[in-house]
Design an enzyme around this catalytic site. Structure first.
Site, short mmCIF file in Angstrom:
data_model
loop_
_atom_site.label_atom_id
_atom_site.label_comp_id
_atom_site.label_asym_id
_atom_site.label_seq_id
_atom_site.Cartn_x
_atom_site.Cartn_y
_atom_site.Cartn_z
N ARG A 102 0.88 -1.19 0.00
CA ARG A 102 0.00 0.00 0.00
C ARG A 102 0.90 1.23 0.00
O ARG A 102 1.69 1.42 0.92
CB ARG A 102 -0.91 -0.01 1.23
N HIS A 129 -7.16 0.91 -6.65
CA HIS A 129 -7.42 0.03 -5.50
C HIS A 129 -8.10 -1.25 -6.02
O HIS A 129 -9.27 -1.50 -5.77
CB HIS A 129 -8.30 0.76 -4.48
N GLN A 132 -10.03 -3.82 -3.63
CA GLN A 132 -11.35 -3.36 -3.21
C GLN A 132 -12.39 -3.64 -4.30
O GLN A 132 -13.50 -4.11 -4.02
CB GLN A 132 -11.31 -1.85 -2.91
N ASP A 223 -17.04 7.37 -2.06
CA ASP A 223 -15.80 7.27 -1.28
C ASP A 223 -15.52 8.65 -0.71
O ASP A 223 -16.15 9.65 -1.12
CB ASP A 223 -14.66 6.79 -2.21
N CYS A 263 -16.51 1.94 -0.03
CA CYS A 263 -15.35 1.10 0.28
C CYS A 263 -14.97 1.18 1.75
O CYS A 263 -14.35 0.25 2.28
CB CYS A 263 -14.17 1.48 -0.60
N ARG A 291 -14.14 -8.36 1.26
CA ARG A 291 -12.71 -8.13 1.02
C ARG A 291 -11.91 -9.41 1.25
O ARG A 291 -11.03 -9.77 0.48
CB ARG A 291 -12.18 -7.01 1.94
N1 NVA Z 1 -9.73 6.90 -1.71
C1 NVA Z 1 -9.43 6.40 -0.38
C2 NVA Z 1 -9.72 4.94 -0.32
C3 NVA Z 1 -9.50 4.33 1.04
C4 NVA Z 1 -9.78 2.86 1.06
C5 NVA Z 1 -7.98 6.72 -0.05
O1 NVA Z 1 -7.13 6.51 -0.92
O2 NVA Z 1 -7.71 7.14 1.06
N1 CP Z 2 -11.39 -0.05 1.97
C1 CP Z 2 -10.15 -0.12 2.44
O1 CP Z 2 -9.16 -0.37 1.71
O2 CP Z 2 -10.07 0.04 3.80
P1 CP Z 2 -8.74 0.17 4.64
O3 CP Z 2 -8.09 1.48 4.29
O4 CP Z 2 -9.19 0.11 6.08
O5 CP Z 2 -7.81 -0.98 4.30
#
Ligand code: NVA
Ligand code: CP
Length: 307
Positions: A102, A129, A132, A223, A263, A291
């Site tokens: 990540r 992502h 997801q 989101d 998400c 997930r």
């Molecule tokens: N768009 C959000 C998704 C989190 C799962 C982010 O990147 O923070």
């Molecule tokens: N939806 C998602 O990726 O959640 P987290 O940031 O908690 O992993």
């Protein structure tokens, strides 16, 4: 599923429609199985950003499939002291069987993939992502029986979620609409790629009009308005994004069988209301649970595990 063995998942478009369909069916099959085909296999989780769902669902998925996972925040690795990603990748390649990362930059994932033999999974970048969206597609398949011909409308920031949803929906024969403010559109290259995938088969719409976008849609998705790394912009974005809030009034304009997805994590009463999260059309908790099931299928397929 031998075809996915040893592959990377950096973008959802790394997989074909057929490969995603097989993954979703495998995920459903695995829900009713207690099996340990990944005994002695080890997943690394190298995370530069916070995570609840992705981290815990990968950890539990590996445990339940008989393997192990090592949870690495980059701040406790030598990456934080400047060790090059190339060197880190070559070292981890010698220990791990598979690595989920990540990060901010998509190029970090590409660097790891270029320097590693093991499969590399995008566990969220600023661009995409994909894990997801595998869970989102699984949820839609469970709710509607089939994905072909469904319309998904994403409301809000044209971010990593919007980009992966564009690709995922087009690949699965779904219509996809993104409603967002003019200066917050999804990635231009991904929109073009999506249009090529969908060409002559399904609709791809990017619009500033949330009302137009939800008409007749079966899946409404949103989101956060400021993603991880953009926290200082959150306040200033609220008035810009307010017309895109997923609320009961907007949900009523969609198909009467429509479901609401997010998400998570959510900023309640910003991009989505409490009433929609708690309402009868919400499938958000099923989506979060999925997930783990989608990732079980992914891990098993990339590692070539048989049972
Ligand atoms: N768009 C959000 C998704 C989190 C799962 C982010 O990147 O923070
Ligand atoms: N939806 C998602 O990726 O959640 P987290 O940031 O908690 O992993």
């Amino acid at each position: 599923m031998a075809s996915l063995q040893g592959r990377d998942l950096l973008s959802l478009a790394d997989f074909s429609s057929e490969e995603i369909a097989e993954l979703l069916n495998l995920a459903i099959e695995l829900k009713s199985k207690e099996i340990e085909p990944l005994r002695r296999k080890v997943l690394g989780l190298l995370f530069y950003k916070a995570s609840t769902r992705t981290r815990v669902s990968f950890l539990v998925a590996m445990y339940q499939l008989g393997g192990q996972a090592i949870d690495l925040n980059t701040s406790v690795t030598q990456i934080s002291r400047g060790e090059p990603l190339e060197d880190t990748a070559k070292v981890l390649d010698g220990y791990l069987d598979i690595l989920a990362i990540r990060t901010y930059k998509q190029t970090d994932l590409e660097t790891f993939a270029a320097c590693s033999q093991i499969p590399i999974i995008n566990a969220l970048s600023d661009l995409e992502h994909p894990c997801q969206v595998l869970a989102d597609l699984l949820t839609a398949q469970e709710c509607f029986g089939s994905l072909t011909g469904l319309t998904l409308t994403y409301l809000g920031d044209g971010n990593n979620m919007a980009n992966s949803l564009l690709l995922g929906c087009a690949l699965m024969g779904m219509h996809v609409r993104i409603a967002c403010p003019k200066d917050y559109q999804p990635d231009g290259a991904i929109v073009e790629q999506t249009k090529q995938i969908a060409a002559g088969k399904t609709e791809v719409l990017v619009t500033e009009d949330p009302i137009e976008a939800v008409q007749g849609s079966q899946i409404l998705y949103t989101d956060v308005w400021a993603s991880m790394g953009q926290e200082d912009l959150a306040e200033s974005r609220i008035p810009i994004f307010q017309p895109y809030q997923l609320n009961e009034a907007l949900l009523e304009k969609a198909d009467k069988e429509a479901i609401a997805l997010h998400c998570l994590p959510a900023h309640r009463e910003e991009e989505i209301t409490d009433a929609v999260i708690a309402g009868s059309q919400s499938r958000i908790w099923q989506q979060a649970a999925n997930r783990m099931h989608a990732q079980k299928a992914l891990l098993l397929s990339l590692l070539g595990g048989s049972y």
